[in-house]
Design an enzyme around this catalytic site. Structure first.
Site, PDB file in Angstrom:
ATOM      1  N   ASN A   1     -16.876  -3.277   6.687  1.00 22.97           N
ATOM      2  CA  ASN A   1     -15.444  -3.583   6.528  1.00 22.97           C
ATOM      3  C   ASN A   1     -15.171  -4.597   5.433  1.00 22.97           C
ATOM      4  O   ASN A   1     -14.152  -4.528   4.744  1.00 22.97           O
ATOM      5  CB  ASN A   1     -14.848  -4.067   7.853  1.00 22.97           C
ATOM      6  CG  ASN A   1     -15.623  -5.207   8.466  1.00 22.97           C
ATOM      7  OD1 ASN A   1     -16.773  -5.008   8.899  1.00 22.97           O
ATOM      8  ND2 ASN A   1     -15.038  -6.381   8.519  1.00 22.97           N
TER       9      ASN A   1
ATOM     10  N   GLN B   1     -14.093  -1.764  15.904  1.00 25.15           N
ATOM     11  CA  GLN B   1     -14.005  -2.560  14.686  1.00 25.15           C
ATOM     12  C   GLN B   1     -14.586  -3.960  14.854  1.00 25.15           C
ATOM     13  O   GLN B   1     -14.390  -4.634  15.862  1.00 25.15           O
ATOM     14  CB  GLN B   1     -12.538  -2.639  14.241  1.00 25.15           C
ATOM     15  CG  GLN B   1     -11.973  -1.245  13.970  1.00 25.15           C
ATOM     16  CD  GLN B   1     -10.583  -1.228  13.381  1.00 25.15           C
ATOM     17  OE1 GLN B   1      -9.852  -0.276  13.632  1.00 25.15           O
ATOM     18  NE2 GLN B   1     -10.200  -2.239  12.620  1.00 25.15           N
TER      19      GLN B   1
ATOM     20  N   ARG C   1       0.805  -1.232   0.000  1.00 25.40           N
ATOM     21  CA  ARG C   1       0.000   0.000   0.000  1.00 25.40           C
ATOM     22  C   ARG C   1       0.834   1.275   0.000  1.00 25.40           C
ATOM     23  O   ARG C   1       0.486   2.248  -0.655  1.00 25.40           O
ATOM     24  CB  ARG C   1      -0.919   0.033   1.228  1.00 25.40           C
ATOM     25  CG  ARG C   1      -2.103  -0.899   1.129  1.00 25.40           C
ATOM     26  CD  ARG C   1      -2.988  -0.735   2.350  1.00 25.40           C
ATOM     27  NE  ARG C   1      -3.999  -1.774   2.407  1.00 25.40           N
ATOM     28  CZ  ARG C   1      -4.460  -2.312   3.531  1.00 25.40           C
ATOM     29  NH1 ARG C   1      -3.989  -1.898   4.709  1.00 25.40           N
ATOM     30  NH2 ARG C   1      -5.377  -3.253   3.489  1.00 25.40           N
TER      31      ARG C   1
ATOM     32  N   HIS D   1     -17.415  -1.383  10.800  1.00 21.27           N
ATOM     33  CA  HIS D   1     -16.542  -0.617  11.687  1.00 21.27           C
ATOM     34  C   HIS D   1     -17.195   0.742  11.962  1.00 21.27           C
ATOM     35  O   HIS D   1     -17.578   1.464  11.034  1.00 21.27           O
ATOM     36  CB  HIS D   1     -15.182  -0.374  11.031  1.00 21.27           C
ATOM     37  CG  HIS D   1     -14.345  -1.613  10.849  1.00 21.27           C
ATOM     38  ND1 HIS D   1     -14.675  -2.844  11.359  1.00 21.27           N
ATOM     39  CD2 HIS D   1     -13.146  -1.774  10.222  1.00 21.27           C
ATOM     40  CE1 HIS D   1     -13.726  -3.726  11.045  1.00 21.27           C
ATOM     41  NE2 HIS D   1     -12.793  -3.108  10.346  1.00 21.27           N
TER      42      HIS D   1
ATOM     43  N   CYS E   1      -9.492  -1.098   5.938  1.00 25.45           N
ATOM     44  CA  CYS E   1     -10.947  -0.903   6.016  1.00 25.45           C
ATOM     45  C   CYS E   1     -11.347   0.314   6.863  1.00 25.45           C
ATOM     46  O   CYS E   1     -12.292   1.040   6.512  1.00 25.45           O
ATOM     47  CB  CYS E   1     -11.608  -2.169   6.554  1.00 25.45           C
ATOM     48  SG  CYS E   1     -10.665  -3.001   7.838  1.00 25.45           S
TER      49      CYS E   1
HETATM   50  P1  NAP Z   1      -8.656 -14.769   6.107  1.00 26.92           P
HETATM   51  O1  NAP Z   1     -10.098 -15.001   6.355  1.00 26.92           O
HETATM   52  O2  NAP Z   1      -7.668 -15.230   7.111  1.00 26.92           O
HETATM   53  O3  NAP Z   1      -8.283 -15.409   4.659  1.00 26.92           O
HETATM   54  C1  NAP Z   1      -6.940 -15.515   4.219  1.00 26.92           C
HETATM   55  C2  NAP Z   1      -6.866 -16.157   2.853  1.00 26.92           C
HETATM   56  O4  NAP Z   1      -5.475 -16.304   2.494  1.00 26.92           O
HETATM   57  C3  NAP Z   1      -7.497 -17.562   2.773  1.00 26.92           C
HETATM   58  O5  NAP Z   1      -8.133 -17.731   1.529  1.00 26.92           O
HETATM   59  C4  NAP Z   1      -6.280 -18.492   2.837  1.00 26.92           C
HETATM   60  O6  NAP Z   1      -6.476 -19.731   2.172  1.00 26.92           O
HETATM   61  C5  NAP Z   1      -5.255 -17.667   2.070  1.00 26.92           C
HETATM   62  N1  NAP Z   1      -3.892 -18.087   2.409  1.00 26.92           N
HETATM   63  C6  NAP Z   1      -3.316 -18.142   3.630  1.00 26.92           C
HETATM   64  N2  NAP Z   1      -2.052 -18.642   3.538  1.00 26.92           N
HETATM   65  C7  NAP Z   1      -1.845 -18.894   2.219  1.00 26.92           C
HETATM   66  C8  NAP Z   1      -0.746 -19.425   1.474  1.00 26.92           C
HETATM   67  N3  NAP Z   1       0.402 -19.793   2.071  1.00 26.92           N
HETATM   68  N4  NAP Z   1      -0.870 -19.546   0.139  1.00 26.92           N
HETATM   69  C9  NAP Z   1      -2.020 -19.182  -0.490  1.00 26.92           C
HETATM   70  N5  NAP Z   1      -3.113 -18.690   0.171  1.00 26.92           N
HETATM   71  C10 NAP Z   1      -3.011 -18.539   1.495  1.00 26.92           C
HETATM   72  O7  NAP Z   1      -8.359 -13.192   5.921  1.00 26.92           O
HETATM   73  P2  NAP Z   1      -9.347 -12.027   5.388  1.00 26.92           P
HETATM   74  O8  NAP Z   1      -9.985 -11.326   6.521  1.00 26.92           O
HETATM   75  O9  NAP Z   1     -10.167 -12.568   4.295  1.00 26.92           O
HETATM   76  O10 NAP Z   1      -8.292 -10.986   4.806  1.00 26.92           O
HETATM   77  C11 NAP Z   1      -7.649 -11.188   3.549  1.00 26.92           C
HETATM   78  C12 NAP Z   1      -6.749 -10.001   3.280  1.00 26.92           C
HETATM   79  O11 NAP Z   1      -7.537  -8.792   3.214  1.00 26.92           O
HETATM   80  C13 NAP Z   1      -5.707  -9.762   4.385  1.00 26.92           C
HETATM   81  O12 NAP Z   1      -4.504  -9.311   3.797  1.00 26.92           O
HETATM   82  C14 NAP Z   1      -6.363  -8.690   5.238  1.00 26.92           C
HETATM   83  O13 NAP Z   1      -5.438  -7.938   5.971  1.00 26.92           O
HETATM   84  C15 NAP Z   1      -7.080  -7.855   4.183  1.00 26.92           C
HETATM   85  N6  NAP Z   1      -8.244  -7.101   4.658  1.00 26.92           N
HETATM   86  C16 NAP Z   1      -9.216  -7.724   5.389  1.00 26.92           C
HETATM   87  C17 NAP Z   1     -10.341  -6.990   5.784  1.00 26.92           C
HETATM   88  C18 NAP Z   1     -11.466  -7.610   6.572  1.00 26.92           C
HETATM   89  O14 NAP Z   1     -12.426  -6.880   6.909  1.00 26.92           O
HETATM   90  N7  NAP Z   1     -11.429  -8.895   6.898  1.00 26.92           N
HETATM   91  C19 NAP Z   1     -10.450  -5.651   5.444  1.00 26.92           C
HETATM   92  C20 NAP Z   1      -9.447  -5.052   4.695  1.00 26.92           C
HETATM   93  C21 NAP Z   1      -8.361  -5.796   4.297  1.00 26.92           C
HETATM   94  P3  NAP Z   1      -6.869 -21.102   2.991  1.00 26.92           P
HETATM   95  O15 NAP Z   1      -8.265 -20.920   3.451  1.00 26.92           O
HETATM   96  O16 NAP Z   1      -6.726 -22.164   1.950  1.00 26.92           O
HETATM   97  O17 NAP Z   1      -5.888 -21.211   4.100  1.00 26.92           O
END
Ligand code: NAP
Length: 349
Positions: free
Chosen positions: A327, A177, A111, A243, A150
């Protein structure tokens, strides 16, 4: 019109599944690839997500029989939307960009890179010009664009009309949040039920630095950051989605309350672009003393608007108000899709 083919990296996570759902019957995009980690690779998406589908809309039919693939740059698509865990996003996203893919990322890793746009289409679409610099400097055939944290996105939408009309000198924000912001499975129930956790790793730094790049001026292939100060305190609360942020601002010029509310209502610089995911009103003001609330307002503008209320004088700075944003939608999945739509109308994809 032939649709643009889309791959979703991290398709099994909280953000990834929200992208899967939001792209169901999208007018411009068609999902052709889903990818995630080793534990999901080679399995039907519906099987992987059997107990992990965690949003109220049901899983779209198109995704159910797709087989989850490895996050390697051999996927059959024009653009990838990355919802990867930040622990792995940096290298994987760079591999895709190097191999010629457009990457629209949710992860924090790139970013603040000087040659990578940190985009909110309503605020800084002109920062897309960094893509040309990025390709030149890095020798990539593709490129990366990112969306902000977010909490940052939710806050920046109402701050933008204030910044443009009255100038901003200081911003103080205290966030509450939602749990889905921590991904899946996220915070343990034993830690959060009946509790507030006054710390979210790295969050305050992101909320304090990202707005200065987003509001920065693009010129000569770089961004000159805006120079207001942001102080953030970020808390995790037992809300599922949405949030809420309590914000105080010091303005550069005097403003009447009605002028600020009018600036929110008039703010929609991208209306002419007709981006399918763009909300009709990016900032919605609710003139009721007990709003906005996650329970009532999180889905306003299909989850793509910042909902503001309680604008009133601040006895230390000038004004204070409350803002709420979804979010997972405006703060992540919807933001990455909106950025991809902007890339399409500007012919980067
Ligand atoms: P999450 O639920 O933990 O999902 C993470 C994803 O990454 C899963 O699909 C996982 O696949 C994959 N992953 C993990 N290790 C991996 C590897 N070694 N190789 C390939 N894929 C891998 O997280 P999330 O909340 O969706 O967030 C995803 C991203 O968006 C993060 O960078 C987070 O900081 C950002 N974000 C999140 C939010 C929010 O509100 N949640 C808001 C803004 C930004 P598996 O299921 O197969 O392990």
């Amino acid at each position: 019109m032939a649709k643009i083919s889309v791959g979703i990296l991290g398709a099994t996570g909280m953000v990834g599944q929200t992208i899967v759902q939001l792209l169901d019957r999208h007018p411009w995009f068609e999902v052709t690839e889903l990818a995630a980690s080793e534990k999901s690779i080679g399995r039907r998406y519906a099987d992987v997500m059997n107990t992990r589908w965690n949003i109220s809309e049901s899983m779209p039919d198109y995704a159910k029989d797709m087989v989850v693939k490895e996050c390697r740059p051999n996927l059959d698509c024009d653009i990838v939307l990355s919802a990867l865990d930040s622990g792995v996003a940096k290298e994987i996203e760079e591999d895709f960009a190097r191999e010629g893919y457009a990457v629209s990322s949710n992860a924090k890793n790139h970013r603040m890179d000087a040659d990578i746009p940190l985009l909110i289409p309503e605020i800084n679409a002109d920062h897309l010009s960094l893509i040309d610099v990025q390709r030149r400097q890095r020798g990539w055939k593709g490129f990366i664009v990112t969306d902000p944290n977010c909490t940052t996105i939710t806050m920046c939408l109402p701050l933008k009309p204030i910044f443009d009309k009255f100038g901003l000198e200081k911003v103080m924000v205290t966030s509450m949040q939602a749990l889905s912001g921590a991904g899946y499975p996220g915070v343990s129930s034993m830690d959060i039920v009946d509790n507030v956790i006054p710390y979210i790793g790295d969050e305050e730094e992101k909320v304090q630095t990202e707005p200065l790049k987003i509001f920065g001026k693009s010129s000569g292939g770089s961004i000159r950051e805006a120079n207001f100060a942001v102080s953030a305190q970020c808390n995790r609360v037992a809300v599922k989605h949405g949030h809420t942020e309590c914000i105080s601002v010091k303005l550069a010029e005097k403003a009447e309350k009605e002028d600020i509310i009018r600036s929110f209502a008039e703010f929609n610089p991208n209306r002419a672009l007709k981006l399918p995911s763009a909300p009709e009103h990016p900032v919605i003001y609710i003139d009721k003393e007990n709003r906005p609330q996650p329970k009532l307002d999180v889905n306003a503008g299909r989850g793509m608007a910042s909902v503001v209320g309680r604008l009133r004088p601040c006895s230390i700075l000038d004004y204070k108000f409350v803002v709420l944003g979804h979010n997972l939608v405006r703060g992540a999945a919807g933001a990455a899709i909106l950025n991809a739509e902007l890339l399409k109308v500007t012919k980067y994809i």
